[in-house]
Motif scaffolding. Structure first.
Motif, PDB file in Angstrom:
ATOM      1  N   ALA A  87      18.319  34.559 -67.221  1.00  0.00           N
ATOM      2  CA  ALA A  87      17.882  34.580 -68.611  1.00  0.00           C
ATOM      3  C   ALA A  87      18.341  35.859 -69.312  1.00  0.00           C
ATOM      4  O   ALA A  87      18.702  35.836 -70.498  1.00  0.00           O
ATOM      5  CB  ALA A  87      16.359  34.455 -68.687  1.00  0.00           C
ATOM      6  N   SER A 100      22.131  35.417 -70.109  1.00  0.00           N
ATOM      7  CA  SER A 100      22.325  34.452 -71.192  1.00  0.00           C
ATOM      8  C   SER A 100      21.902  35.035 -72.536  1.00  0.00           C
ATOM      9  O   SER A 100      22.584  34.856 -73.552  1.00  0.00           O
ATOM     10  CB  SER A 100      21.539  33.171 -70.902  1.00  0.00           C
ATOM     11  N   SER A 101      20.778  35.743 -72.547  1.00  0.00           N
ATOM     12  CA  SER A 101      20.306  36.356 -73.795  1.00  0.00           C
ATOM     13  C   SER A 101      21.274  37.427 -74.281  1.00  0.00           C
ATOM     14  O   SER A 101      21.570  37.513 -75.481  1.00  0.00           O
ATOM     15  CB  SER A 101      18.918  36.964 -73.586  1.00  0.00           C
ATOM     16  N   VAL A 134      18.845  32.794 -78.335  1.00  0.00           N
ATOM     17  CA  VAL A 134      18.194  33.434 -77.185  1.00  0.00           C
ATOM     18  C   VAL A 134      17.091  32.542 -76.635  1.00  0.00           C
ATOM     19  O   VAL A 134      16.954  32.355 -75.414  1.00  0.00           O
ATOM     20  CB  VAL A 134      17.631  34.819 -77.581  1.00  0.00           C
ATOM     21  N   TRP A 155      18.039  34.813 -82.552  1.00  0.00           N
ATOM     22  CA  TRP A 155      16.811  34.607 -81.787  1.00  0.00           C
ATOM     23  C   TRP A 155      16.658  33.154 -81.353  1.00  0.00           C
ATOM     24  O   TRP A 155      16.096  32.866 -80.287  1.00  0.00           O
ATOM     25  CB  TRP A 155      15.590  35.069 -82.584  1.00  0.00           C
ATOM     26  N   GLY A 192      24.716  31.285 -72.547  1.00  0.00           N
ATOM     27  CA  GLY A 192      24.422  32.116 -73.714  1.00  0.00           C
ATOM     28  C   GLY A 192      25.368  31.850 -74.868  1.00  0.00           C
ATOM     29  O   GLY A 192      24.944  31.795 -76.030  1.00  0.00           O
ATOM     30  N   VAL A 246      17.147  31.098 -72.861  1.00  0.00           N
ATOM     31  CA  VAL A 246      16.060  31.407 -71.925  1.00  0.00           C
ATOM     32  C   VAL A 246      15.400  30.127 -71.421  1.00  0.00           C
ATOM     33  O   VAL A 246      15.109  29.985 -70.224  1.00  0.00           O
ATOM     34  CB  VAL A 246      15.021  32.329 -72.601  1.00  0.00           C
TER      35      VAL A 246
END
Length: 202
Positions: free
Chosen positions: A39, A42-43, A180, A177, A166, A184
């Motif tokens: 996560a 990817s973020s 993200v 956001w 991501g 996630v």
């Protein structure tokens, strides 16, 4: 130095803090299982995708994540080797044993016998597959150098996979956001799939 940081562009300051933080967190995630490293990668890829210069930011996320995962794996394997060589074992080796069920360990040992260190590449991409294969390598007394040769492409494939998640999340939304949040959610769903499958079977 504070004045120089204040005069630097905001993106430069974020990069100067963000990439070292990503490296530390991913490396620690290899040692401490509570850190969701997939996560994180990817973020970071989503944020890099939405920066003004994504052609540079996304490859940097990939490179930092791959090197950090490799460093963390080598550190954990080295600590596990000390436990294998010691008569009394070690808490790191016992922690690895506690994170691998006997069934998964037996399967990892069969795969290691059949495919050698190439199984490390698959183990990095399969949820909850890294620790059983690493433990199988330790019990087979695989030298650190040989483990490193198999783990390097595994970490590259892992970083590329979560980096692409991501990028996909970043390309679907104009607001970072949201990308993200999607990245996630996808990575947590992937990592939680084995536990969900075991619950459904039971």
């Amino acid at each position: 130095m504070v004045a120089a940081v204040g005069q630097a562009p905001p993106g430069t300051t974020r990069q100067a803090v963000g990439y070292p933080a990503l490296f530390v967190l991913v490396a620690l995630g290899a040692l401490v299982p509570v850190i969701p490293t997939g996560a994180l990668v990817s973020s970071a890829a989503v944020v890099a995708f939405h920066q003004q210069s994504p052609p540079l930011g996304v490859p940097l996320v990939f490179a930092v994540a791959a090197v950090a995962a490799f460093a963390g794996d080598l550190a954990l394997y080295w600590l596990g080797q000390r436990g294998v060589r010691s008569r009394g074992g070690s808490r790191w080796l016992e922690a690895l044993r506690g994170r691998a069920t006997p069934e998964r360990l037996a399967q990892a040992q069969r795969n290691l016998d059949g495919h050698g260190v190439l199984v490390l590449v698959v183990s990095r991409l399969v949820p909850a597959g890294r620790i059983p294969v690493m433990l199988a390598c330790l019990l087979a007394r695989l030298p650190l150098r040989r483990f490193a040769r198999g783990d390097a492409p595994a970490c590259l494939a892992w970083a590329a996979t979560y980096g692409l998640i991501g990028i996909l999340g970043g390309s679907l939304f104009s607001e970072p956001w949201k990308g993200v949040a999607l990245a996630v959610a996808v990575t947590l769903l992937i990592s939680g799939a084995p536990a969900l499958r075991r619950r459904l079977r039971s």
